[in-house]
Write a protein that holds these residues in place. Structure first.
Motif, PDB file in Angstrom:
ATOM      1  N   SER A 181       2.612   1.882  -3.342  1.00  0.00           N
ATOM      2  CA  SER A 181       1.680   2.367  -4.363  1.00  0.00           C
ATOM      3  C   SER A 181       1.425   3.858  -4.200  1.00  0.00           C
ATOM      4  O   SER A 181       1.317   4.604  -5.189  1.00  0.00           O
ATOM      5  CB  SER A 181       0.366   1.581  -4.280  1.00  0.00           C
ATOM      6  OG  SER A 181       0.597   0.208  -4.508  1.00  0.00           O
ATOM      7  N   ILE A 182       1.319   4.320  -2.960  1.00  0.00           N
ATOM      8  CA  ILE A 182       1.131   5.749  -2.713  1.00  0.00           C
ATOM      9  C   ILE A 182       2.335   6.543  -3.207  1.00  0.00           C
ATOM     10  O   ILE A 182       2.203   7.677  -3.713  1.00  0.00           O
ATOM     11  CB  ILE A 182       0.879   5.993  -1.213  1.00  0.00           C
ATOM     12  CG1 ILE A 182      -0.432   5.326  -0.776  1.00  0.00           C
ATOM     13  CG2 ILE A 182       0.857   7.472  -0.886  1.00  0.00           C
ATOM     14  CD1 ILE A 182      -0.689   5.397   0.701  1.00  0.00           C
ATOM     15  N   GLU A 183       3.527   5.970  -3.088  1.00  0.00           N
ATOM     16  CA  GLU A 183       4.748   6.658  -3.515  1.00  0.00           C
ATOM     17  C   GLU A 183       4.973   6.564  -5.017  1.00  0.00           C
ATOM     18  O   GLU A 183       6.013   7.034  -5.513  1.00  0.00           O
ATOM     19  CB  GLU A 183       5.959   6.066  -2.783  1.00  0.00           C
ATOM     20  CG  GLU A 183       5.935   6.258  -1.281  1.00  0.00           C
ATOM     21  CD  GLU A 183       5.996   7.727  -0.894  1.00  0.00           C
ATOM     22  OE1 GLU A 183       6.650   8.499  -1.642  1.00  0.00           O
ATOM     23  OE2 GLU A 183       5.417   8.108   0.142  1.00  0.00           O
ATOM     24  N   THR A 192       0.832  -1.219   0.000  1.00  0.00           N
ATOM     25  CA  THR A 192       0.000   0.000   0.000  1.00  0.00           C
ATOM     26  C   THR A 192       0.856   1.254   0.000  1.00  0.00           C
ATOM     27  O   THR A 192       0.607   2.201  -0.779  1.00  0.00           O
ATOM     28  CB  THR A 192      -0.917  -0.017   1.229  1.00  0.00           C
ATOM     29  OG1 THR A 192      -1.717  -1.205   1.214  1.00  0.00           O
ATOM     30  CG2 THR A 192      -1.822   1.196   1.244  1.00  0.00           C
ATOM     31  N   GLU A 193       1.873   1.317   0.854  1.00  0.00           N
ATOM     32  CA  GLU A 193       2.695   2.517   0.947  1.00  0.00           C
ATOM     33  C   GLU A 193       3.522   2.746  -0.313  1.00  0.00           C
ATOM     34  O   GLU A 193       3.743   3.897  -0.724  1.00  0.00           O
ATOM     35  CB  GLU A 193       3.595   2.418   2.177  1.00  0.00           C
ATOM     36  CG  GLU A 193       2.824   2.412   3.500  1.00  0.00           C
ATOM     37  CD  GLU A 193       3.741   2.286   4.702  1.00  0.00           C
ATOM     38  OE1 GLU A 193       4.972   2.179   4.495  1.00  0.00           O
ATOM     39  OE2 GLU A 193       3.241   2.291   5.848  1.00  0.00           O
TER      40      GLU A 193
END
Length: 412
Positions: A21-23, A18-19
């Motif tokens: 993908s945010i980056e 998840t993290e």
């Protein structure tokens, strides 16, 4: 856009996916660390493999597959064994499992980090003590060699790799229920064997000359499958970075009967002996100074030479006495070994039952209980001339040998 695959266990894998993908990092697949082999790397869709380091996840097959398809490995781990395993495969310094996604994303696009601290350069030497069947005194000489080599501040290890009849622990009064050599073999297979681990599982033996670290043998002969060829070779290779000298006591058998009767890749009873001999820098071949012992040695010497190849072999004639060979026992043994085994250089150790019995009673090396005994003096001379010779002494011996050959014709 960088494309990554995650092979991380538990909630860390989902969180990092998840993290990342945010980056702005594209996450192609998320699997458990043990299932990393299921990932497809041949499609060119994965640039980086984020891998939780472990004995079951970071293997030679996984590293080879990533190298073949140009996939970079970003290791994650929290323990020291994992860091050592990453160093052995030449990976970058691992990040912790709890690393935040933006930190991991920055590390994927940043220049390559320094390599993990590699294993120190191996400089130790391995000496194996072998002899034919009939108890010529392999274990006794191995103990005395280790005790003599420990003089002068040398770091010495004594390894009992006899898969038939180990006796080092019994001779020195050491407990053989502990980890010992078998535990070192298991740790080597897992990739967790280093200097600290070897020091932990060994037993220190204080001698008059210094300290000898002993890796005791198996306490039951039925445990011989634990001493596989790959494991033994890995332990001796790791020991080169641990101590200056490694003295290995091996069994007599050199047969490969299992390879003849079976084509299965199963355990071999004599694998430990063969692996130790092949890993050695010097092989000390022990010959019993009696008619039966000399005959057995002559017949087995050719097989030993075929096993070790070009490795130097130093022949020690043990328990020399005139009772079984008559007058000039030394000359008779020398002429026999020269004629039938092609052995020109040999060292003699006299029969010294009083000193040997006192050492066995005290569970100590002869060099400790009777430092001036003929047995201890002969072993000390052998170490100084053949195992760890000074350059000047070695040159003097070569000169004396050439002079003797010039004076005595071969027909004599």
């Amino acid at each position: 856009m960088t494309s990554v695959a995650l092979a991380v266990d538990g909630p860390h894998g989902d969180r990092l996916a998840t993290e990342l993908s945010i980056e702005g990092v594209r996450v192609g697949a998320v699997v458990r660390a043990a299932e990393v082999s299921r990932l497809r790397l041949d499609g060119g869709e994965i640039d980086v493999l984020v891998l939780q380091v472990g004995a079951s996840s970071l293997t030679a097959e996984v590293v080879a597959a990533c190298d073949a398809h140009g996939v970079r490995i970003a290791p994650l781990c929290d323990d020291e064994p994992g860091r050592r395993l990453a160093a052995r495969f030449g990976l970058t310094v691992p990040l912790p499992l709890a690393v935040e996604g933006w930190v991991l994303a920055d590390s994927l696009t940043a220049p390559a980090a320094p390599l993990a601290r590699a294993v120190p350069a191996a400089s130790g030497r391995v000496v194996s003590v072998w002899g034919p069947h009939g108890a010529p005194g392999r274990s006794t000489l191995a103990i005395e060699l280790a005790a003599e080599l420990s003089r002068g501040g040398r770091a010495v290890a004594l390894v009992d790799a006899d898969s038939h009849a180990p006796s080092i622990a019994l001779s020195l009064g050491l407990a053989d229920e502990g980890p010992g050599f078998a535990a070192a073999c298991r740790q080597a297979e897992r990739g967790g064997l280093d200097e600290a681990e070897l020091r932990r599982i060994s037993v220190p033996l204080r001698t008059a000359g210094g300290t000898v670290d002993v890796l005791t043998g198996i306490n039951r002969p039925g445990r011989w499958p634990e001493l596989s060829e790959a494991r033994v070779a890995a332990v001796l290779s790791a020991s080169r970075s641990w101590v200056d000298w490694v003295v290995v006591d091996v069994a007599a058998s050199l047969e490969r009967d299992e390879e003849v009767v079976s084509d299965l890749d199963g355990p071999r009873r004599n694998a430990a002996t063969l692996a130790a001999l092949r890993e050695s820098d010097l092989v000390v071949a022990v010959c019993a100074a009696d008619p039966v012992g000399v005959a057995r040695f002559v017949r087995a010497h050719a097989e030993l030479r075929a096993t070790v190849g070009s490795t130097p072999v130093a022949v020690v004639v043990n328990r020399l006495r005139p009772g079984t060979l008559g007058i000039d026992a030394r000359g008779q043994v020398r002429r026999t070994l020269e004629r039938f085994a092609g052995v020109e250089d040999m060292w003699f150790v006299p029969l010294d039952p009083r000193s040997a019995d006192a050492a066995m009673l005290a569970a100590r090396p002869v060099a400790d209980t009777a430092p001036r005994a003929p047995l201890a003096a002969a072993v000390r001379r052998f170490v100084g001339e053949a195992v760890a010779p000074a350059p000047a002494a070695q040159e003097r011996r070569r000169t004396a040998r050439r002079t003797l050959r010039a004076r005595v014709p071969r027909s004599a």
